[in-house]
Design an enzyme around this catalytic site. Structure first.
Site, PDB file in Angstrom:
ATOM      1  N   ARG A   1       0.025   4.445   8.844  1.00 31.29           N
ATOM      2  CA  ARG A   1       1.424   4.864   9.087  1.00 31.29           C
ATOM      3  C   ARG A   1       1.927   5.708   8.031  1.00 31.29           C
ATOM      4  O   ARG A   1       1.747   5.584   6.946  1.00 31.29           O
ATOM      5  CB  ARG A   1       2.467   3.621   9.254  1.00 31.29           C
ATOM      6  CG  ARG A   1       1.934   2.591  10.024  1.00 31.29           C
ATOM      7  CD  ARG A   1       2.964   1.376  10.178  1.00 31.29           C
ATOM      8  NE  ARG A   1       2.639   0.242  10.478  1.00 31.29           N
ATOM      9  CZ  ARG A   1       2.663  -0.206  11.695  1.00 31.29           C
ATOM     10  NH1 ARG A   1       3.636   0.400  12.446  1.00 31.29           N
ATOM     11  NH2 ARG A   1       2.334  -1.429  12.258  1.00 31.29           N
TER      12      ARG A   1
ATOM     13  N   ASP B   1       0.753  -2.275  19.791  1.00 36.34           N
ATOM     14  CA  ASP B   1       0.602  -2.485  21.055  1.00 36.34           C
ATOM     15  C   ASP B   1       1.497  -3.890  21.453  1.00 36.34           C
ATOM     16  O   ASP B   1       1.099  -4.832  22.336  1.00 36.34           O
ATOM     17  CB  ASP B   1      -0.830  -2.876  21.452  1.00 36.34           C
ATOM     18  CG  ASP B   1      -1.672  -1.437  21.307  1.00 36.34           C
ATOM     19  OD1 ASP B   1      -1.296  -0.598  21.413  1.00 36.34           O
ATOM     20  OD2 ASP B   1      -2.979  -1.521  20.762  1.00 36.34           O
TER      21      ASP B   1
ATOM     22  N   HIS C   1      -2.032   1.305  27.199  1.00 39.48           N
ATOM     23  CA  HIS C   1      -2.964   0.722  26.439  1.00 39.48           C
ATOM     24  C   HIS C   1      -4.186   0.144  27.581  1.00 39.48           C
ATOM     25  O   HIS C   1      -3.595  -0.426  28.631  1.00 39.48           O
ATOM     26  CB  HIS C   1      -2.494  -0.660  25.641  1.00 39.48           C
ATOM     27  CG  HIS C   1      -3.541  -1.374  25.044  1.00 39.48           C
ATOM     28  ND1 HIS C   1      -4.066  -0.699  23.616  1.00 39.48           N
ATOM     29  CD2 HIS C   1      -4.224  -2.403  24.953  1.00 39.48           C
ATOM     30  CE1 HIS C   1      -4.852  -1.660  23.292  1.00 39.48           C
ATOM     31  NE2 HIS C   1      -5.050  -2.631  24.269  1.00 39.48           N
TER      32      HIS C   1
ATOM     33  N   GLN D   1      -6.487   3.570  36.918  1.00 39.46           N
ATOM     34  CA  GLN D   1      -5.315   2.973  37.181  1.00 39.46           C
ATOM     35  C   GLN D   1      -4.356   3.328  36.010  1.00 39.46           C
ATOM     36  O   GLN D   1      -3.014   3.427  36.432  1.00 39.46           O
ATOM     37  CB  GLN D   1      -5.447   1.037  36.966  1.00 39.46           C
ATOM     38  CG  GLN D   1      -6.175   0.567  38.012  1.00 39.46           C
ATOM     39  CD  GLN D   1      -5.721   0.990  39.345  1.00 39.46           C
ATOM     40  OE1 GLN D   1      -4.468   0.645  39.490  1.00 39.46           O
ATOM     41  NE2 GLN D   1      -6.522   1.048  40.309  1.00 39.46           N
TER      42      GLN D   1
HETATM   43  C1  GRF Z   1      -6.789   5.815  27.269  1.00 37.03           C
HETATM   44  O1  GRF Z   1      -7.773   5.175  27.744  1.00 37.03           O
HETATM   45  C2  GRF Z   1      -5.534   5.176  26.789  1.00 37.03           C
HETATM   46  O2  GRF Z   1      -5.530   3.913  27.512  1.00 37.03           O
HETATM   47  C3  GRF Z   1      -5.996   4.951  25.347  1.00 37.03           C
HETATM   48  O3  GRF Z   1      -6.415   5.999  24.921  1.00 37.03           O
HETATM   49  C4  GRF Z   1      -7.029   6.688  26.171  1.00 37.03           C
HETATM   50  C5  GRF Z   1      -6.803   8.034  26.204  1.00 37.03           C
HETATM   51  O4  GRF Z   1      -7.555   8.695  27.158  1.00 37.03           O
HETATM   52  N1  GRF Z   1      -4.751   4.696  24.653  1.00 37.03           N
HETATM   53  P1  GRF Z   1      -6.993  10.107  27.825  1.00 37.03           P
HETATM   54  O5  GRF Z   1      -6.921  11.235  26.335  1.00 37.03           O
HETATM   55  O6  GRF Z   1      -5.486  10.046  28.275  1.00 37.03           O
HETATM   56  O7  GRF Z   1      -8.084  10.583  28.584  1.00 37.03           O
END
Ligand code: GRF
Length: 205
Positions: free
Chosen positions: A65, A150, A114, A178
């Site tokens: 951070r 998260d 996430h 999804q």
């Molecule tokens: C996705 O799986 C998201 O859930 C995670 O990082 C990945 C990013 O993928 N936080 P993108 O850059 O949106 O294709």
């Protein structure tokens, strides 16, 4: 009208899903800027193609951070009129943890996606963690960003069945589908003022 900033580090497929949905579905959202912390983030080209302004706030060599870094981000956001009053900041594969100062400044206006059903498998490599753990279901979560990793109040989740022969890659692919569905949905709910936060919970109207 909400002024939207999307923060990315790489591929930018969630960013693309949000930008396309905003265009197509007439949400009260103005996509103002896409900011990457890496100059080679692929998503930057996609944003440009979609006609959205881009900026790079390099974070090379900066680990953990950093309010110093986040101050620079803040400056770019404010210059582009993404403020604590009218803004929404979507983290979309943004591989940095925000400082408490930044989170306080944009309280309730930063959301993240996430690739797991939180609170299971937070942090990195969630899909690999899910496969290794042998869970039967995983999925994805859109949540508000708080000071933890998260841990913020959950807005939407989608479930994905894990197959016996799934690998990290195959599961990631189905989860990503999804993600592209629920992230734009969460942006719309936020912009329409339909999300209320009550402690750890969100109430969607
Ligand atoms: C996705 O799986 C998201 O859930 C995670 O990082 C990945 C990013 O993928 N936080 P993108 O850059 O949106 O294709």
């Amino acid at each position: 009208m909400i002024n939207l900033a999307i923060l990315i580090s790489g591929r930018g497929s969630n960013m693309e899903a949000i930008l396309r949905a905003v265009k197509k579905k007439k949400m009260p959202v103005r996509p103002v800027i896409v900011i990457a912390n890496k100059s080679d983030a692929k998503g930057l080209q996609i944003a440009k193609k979609l006609g959205v302004k881009t900026a790079i706030v390099e974070s090379v060599g900066l680990k953990g951070r950093s309010w110093e870094y986040d101050k620079k981000l803040s400056a770019v956001l404010e210059e582009n009129n993404v403020t604590p009053k009218n803004g929404l900041i979507c983290l979309a594969g943004f591989m940095r943890i925000m400082s408490p100062e930044f989170i306080k400044r944009y309280k309730g206006r930063i959301i993240n996606i996430h690739p797991a059903i939180l609170p299971s498998f937070p942090g990195l490599h969630s899909q690999r963690q899910a496969v290794d753990h042998g869970v039967k279901y995983s999925g994805c979560t859109v949540h508000f960003v708080d000071e933890g990793v998260d841990t913020g109040p959950i807005i939407l989740q989608a479930i994905v069945k894990v197959k016996d022969d799934d690998t990290e890659e195959s599961l990631s692919k189905r989860i990503l589908k999804q993600e592209h569905r629920i992230y734009p949905k969460a942006v719309r709910l936020f912009a329409e003022g339909k999300i209320k936060v009550k402690g750890r919970k969100t109430i969607i109207s």
